[in-house]
Scaffold this motif. Structure first.
Motif, PDB file in Angstrom:
ATOM      1  N   LEU A  76       9.578   0.501   2.748  1.00 34.92           N
ATOM      2  CA  LEU A  76      10.159   0.947   4.014  1.00 34.92           C
ATOM      3  C   LEU A  76      11.320   1.913   3.778  1.00 34.92           C
ATOM      4  CD1 LEU A  76      10.173  -2.372   6.063  1.00 34.92           C
ATOM      5  CD2 LEU A  76       8.733  -0.365   6.446  1.00 34.92           C
ATOM      6  N   ALA A  77      12.107   1.642   2.725  1.00 29.71           N
ATOM      7  CA  ALA A  77      13.182   2.575   2.386  1.00 29.71           C
ATOM      8  C   ALA A  77      12.610   3.937   2.025  1.00 29.71           C
ATOM      9  CB  ALA A  77      14.013   2.014   1.231  1.00 29.71           C
ATOM     10  N   GLY A  78      11.475   3.930   1.320  1.00 31.96           N
ATOM     11  CA  GLY A  78      10.827   5.198   1.005  1.00 31.96           C
ATOM     12  C   GLY A  78      10.287   5.887   2.235  1.00 31.96           C
ATOM     13  N   GLN A  79       9.696   5.095   3.144  1.00 29.56           N
ATOM     14  CA  GLN A  79       9.172   5.678   4.377  1.00 29.56           C
ATOM     15  C   GLN A  79      10.288   6.306   5.204  1.00 29.56           C
ATOM     16  OE1 GLN A  79       7.719   2.964   7.458  1.00 29.56           O
ATOM     17  NE2 GLN A  79       5.832   4.151   7.594  1.00 29.56           N
ATOM     18  N   ALA A  80      11.475   5.712   5.136  1.00 29.22           N
ATOM     19  CA  ALA A  80      12.588   6.214   5.935  1.00 29.22           C
ATOM     20  C   ALA A  80      13.234   7.453   5.334  1.00 29.22           C
ATOM     21  CB  ALA A  80      13.638   5.114   6.097  1.00 29.22           C
ATOM     22  N   THR A  81      12.992   7.725   4.042  1.00 29.96           N
ATOM     23  CA  THR A  81      13.719   8.815   3.373  1.00 29.96           C
ATOM     24  C   THR A  81      12.833   9.898   2.796  1.00 29.96           C
ATOM     25  OG1 THR A  81      13.749   7.494   1.340  1.00 29.96           O
ATOM     26  CG2 THR A  81      15.664   7.321   2.799  1.00 29.96           C
ATOM     27  N   LEU A 132       3.082   0.986   0.737  1.00 34.62           N
ATOM     28  CA  LEU A 132       3.413   0.188   1.919  1.00 34.62           C
ATOM     29  C   LEU A 132       2.166  -0.493   2.470  1.00 34.62           C
ATOM     30  CD1 LEU A 132       5.493  -0.712   4.021  1.00 34.62           C
ATOM     31  CD2 LEU A 132       5.007   1.380   5.296  1.00 34.62           C
ATOM     32  N   TYR A 133       1.055   0.214   2.488  1.00 30.39           N
ATOM     33  CA  TYR A 133      -0.212  -0.366   2.935  1.00 30.39           C
ATOM     34  C   TYR A 133      -0.592  -1.557   2.050  1.00 30.39           C
ATOM     35  CZ  TYR A 133      -5.245  -0.483   4.034  1.00 30.39           C
ATOM     36  OH  TYR A 133      -6.520  -0.867   4.388  1.00 30.39           O
ATOM     37  N   ARG A 134      -0.392  -1.406   0.748  1.00 26.42           N
ATOM     38  CA  ARG A 134      -0.745  -2.485  -0.180  1.00 26.42           C
ATOM     39  C   ARG A 134       0.168  -3.693  -0.013  1.00 26.42           C
ATOM     40  NH1 ARG A 134       1.440  -4.134  -4.827  1.00 26.42           N
ATOM     41  NH2 ARG A 134       2.783  -2.290  -4.972  1.00 26.42           N
ATOM     42  N   VAL A 135       1.473  -3.461   0.011  1.00 29.61           N
ATOM     43  CA  VAL A 135       2.401  -4.601   0.033  1.00 29.61           C
ATOM     44  C   VAL A 135       2.395  -5.317   1.374  1.00 29.61           C
ATOM     45  CG1 VAL A 135       3.863  -3.575  -1.728  1.00 29.61           C
ATOM     46  CG2 VAL A 135       4.380  -3.151   0.678  1.00 29.61           C
ATOM     47  N   LEU A 136       1.884  -4.673   2.422  1.00 29.17           N
ATOM     48  CA  LEU A 136       1.728  -5.350   3.705  1.00 29.17           C
ATOM     49  C   LEU A 136       0.401  -6.084   3.815  1.00 29.17           C
ATOM     50  CD1 LEU A 136       3.225  -2.719   6.189  1.00 29.17           C
ATOM     51  CD2 LEU A 136       4.228  -4.906   5.513  1.00 29.17           C
ATOM     52  N   GLY A 137      -0.369  -6.088   2.732  1.00 28.29           N
ATOM     53  CA  GLY A 137      -1.629  -6.841   2.705  1.00 28.29           C
ATOM     54  C   GLY A 137      -2.837  -6.041   3.079  1.00 28.29           C
ATOM     55  N   GLY A 138      -2.728  -4.725   3.172  1.00 24.89           N
ATOM     56  CA  GLY A 138      -3.878  -3.900   3.529  1.00 24.89           C
ATOM     57  C   GLY A 138      -4.737  -3.565   2.315  1.00 24.89           C
ATOM     58  N   GLY A 139      -6.032  -3.397   2.556  1.00 25.86           N
ATOM     59  CA  GLY A 139      -6.943  -3.015   1.476  1.00 25.86           C
ATOM     60  C   GLY A 139      -8.027  -4.027   1.185  1.00 25.86           C
TER      61      GLY A 139
END
Length: 474
Positions: free
Chosen positions: A391-396, A460-467
């Protein structure tokens, strides 16, 4: 020979004994430990007005990878990896092995029936030969599980099996993300190589002009050597990038599990690649979305069951051996009328002196549960940190990319002005060289910033359980 015949109450007694087996469990009740993390993720709100809604408002875990990755080539690569990756194949085979272990433990809860045929001839005190033949069905040492030892061992094996299944899901999620990230790296490699080749061609043209000017005595040898150095440094960078691309291609081949077929869809450019934004949700959502957390909870359930089995070892162990069939002193009369009979032999074993073995087993099981609790909490903390980092990466990363592209545009304008000033004799060749180096570095940094932005979205997709998707849905 004395024969025993089935009384009407014998089958009923055996049925009642089997029904009573496993009516008590000494395992502690499962209580999910509280999540040792904050109630919300940092940096979860949208930054700079960027939307944080997923596809149709869905959570990442509910978005299949086919929908998240719109690129046709990447979809083909993921399909090939899911079919041919050896690590994923091992994870699937581990499930089969765990399933077999669970079936073994579950079978111990039911009596095993075997066909037994025996023959015995021996001499007596008067040298007379006595014969004894029997044939029938037997139940050998079936444990009446009054205190739940066998049932708890079966439940522990079931939890281990379910944890292995969750580990397989984690392996697939990681594989999908790894293939996507390597694919994006290859796209970045191609753009960097193309950029370097164009830069090297432009520098080679400049070298020709400097060589002509040097031959005409217009510029010094210092200018010529600086131009030669620029061309040589571009060749060094190109060699490095070509090596990196080859290594990335080898890694992709390893992930896919086979040489890349020539029928793959054409590759898109890094700039044209887009991925959907994802909602972060709450940390509590990870308990259901992340298979590694679910696997850790199954390990905790298995540890609880092991405690129940260790406690049951302090109580009497009751086993039952029974046979029903035909017995005769002559082989020819084995199946004649009146030769049928049965035997029932219960056994009770109560531990008295075991030199602390059962107590040590219970202590080991309790320590194993504490380990499982710590591992479960650690899995939650790791997931929280991974999501927070993404999320920090998504924000920056979005702002970083915009700023880096602005730098590249400014450096391009600077280079154009420096070249114009040099041709008009206002600026030195050193100013032009500095502008060329800065432009090339800014353009490379812009490509890498775009790569990091896209890879962070995949992470982010992976760590949120996507895939994850069921094999039948692929």
């Amino acid at each position: 020979m004395r024969k025993q015949f089935f009384p009407p109450a014998a089958p009923l007694a055996l049925t009642v004994a089997l029904a009573l087996g496993g009516c008590v469990s000494l395992a502690p009740a499962h209580q999910r430990p509280a999540a040792p993390v904050a109630a919300a993720f940092p940096d979860a709100p949208a930054v700079n007005g960027e939307a944080a809604a997923g596809i149709g408002g869905e959570a990442a875990a509910g978005i299949a990878w086919r929908r998240f990755f719109p690129d046709a080539r990447l979809r083909q690569l993921i399909e090939l990896a899911l079919a041919g990756n050896r690590d994923l194949r091992v994870a699937a085979l581990n499930i089969e092995q765990a399933r077999a272990q669970y079936q073994i433990r579950r079978a111990e809860r039911l009596p095993g029936v075997a066909l037994a045929v025996n023959g015995n001839r021996a001499t007596g005190a008067d040298d007379a030969i006595a014969s004894n033949y029997s044939a029938g069905l037997g139940v050998g040492a079936f444990e009446l599980d009054f205190f739940g030892r066998v049932r708890n061992l079966s439940e522990a094996a079931l939890a281990q099996f379910l944890a292995t299944a969750e580990a397989r899901k984690s392996a697939q999620i990681s594989l999908v993300a790894a293939v996507a990230n390597v694919h994006l790296s290859l796209l970045a490699d191609d753009e960097l190589i193309d950029l370097t080749q164009k830069t090297m061609a432009a520098r080679a043209e400049s070298l020709k002009l400097i060589q002509l000017k040097y031959d005409s005595g217009v510029v010094s040898k210092l200018d010529l050597q600086q131009a030669l150095s620029l061309v040589a440094s571009a060749r060094v960078t190109l060699a490095q990038q070509q090596r990196q691309r080859a290594q990335d291609a080898n890694l992709l081949t390893l992930l896919v599990g086979q040489p890349l077929p020539a029928t793959l869809a054409p590759a898109a450019t890094l700039a044209a690649t887009t991925l959907a934004a994802l909602p972060a949700g709450l940390p509590s959502d990870l308990l259901a979305a992340r298979p590694d957390i679910r696997a850790a909870e199954q390990q905790l359930l298995a540890a609880n069951a092991n405690i129940g089995a260790a406690r049951a070892a302090f109580f009497p162990r009751i086993s039952l051996t029974a046979t029903a069939g035909s017995a005769s002193g002559e082989l020819g009369g084995l199946f004649s009328g009146g030769s049928y009979g049965w035997t029932v032999a219960p056994q009770l074993l109560l531990p008295i002196f075991d030199h602390g073995r059962n107590r040590a087993n219970l202590g080991s099981a309790r320590a194993g549960r504490e380990i499982a609790v710590a591992q479960y909490e650690r899995a939650i903390q790791t997931a929280f940190r991974e999501v927070s980092d993404a999320l920090a990466g998504q924000a920056t990363f979005g702002e970083q990319l915009r700023a880096q592209r602005a730098v590249a545009e400014a450096e391009a304008e600077r280079f154009a002005l420096a070249e114009l000033r040099y041709r008009n004799g206002v600026a030195s060749y050193l100013d032009l060289l500095d502008a060329q180096r800065s432009l090339f570095a800014a353009q490379q940094a812009a490509v890498l910033a775009r790569l990091l932005q896209l890879q962070n979205q995949v992470t982010l997709y992976r760590v949120l359980g996507g895939g994850w998707s069921e094999p039948a849905a692929r």
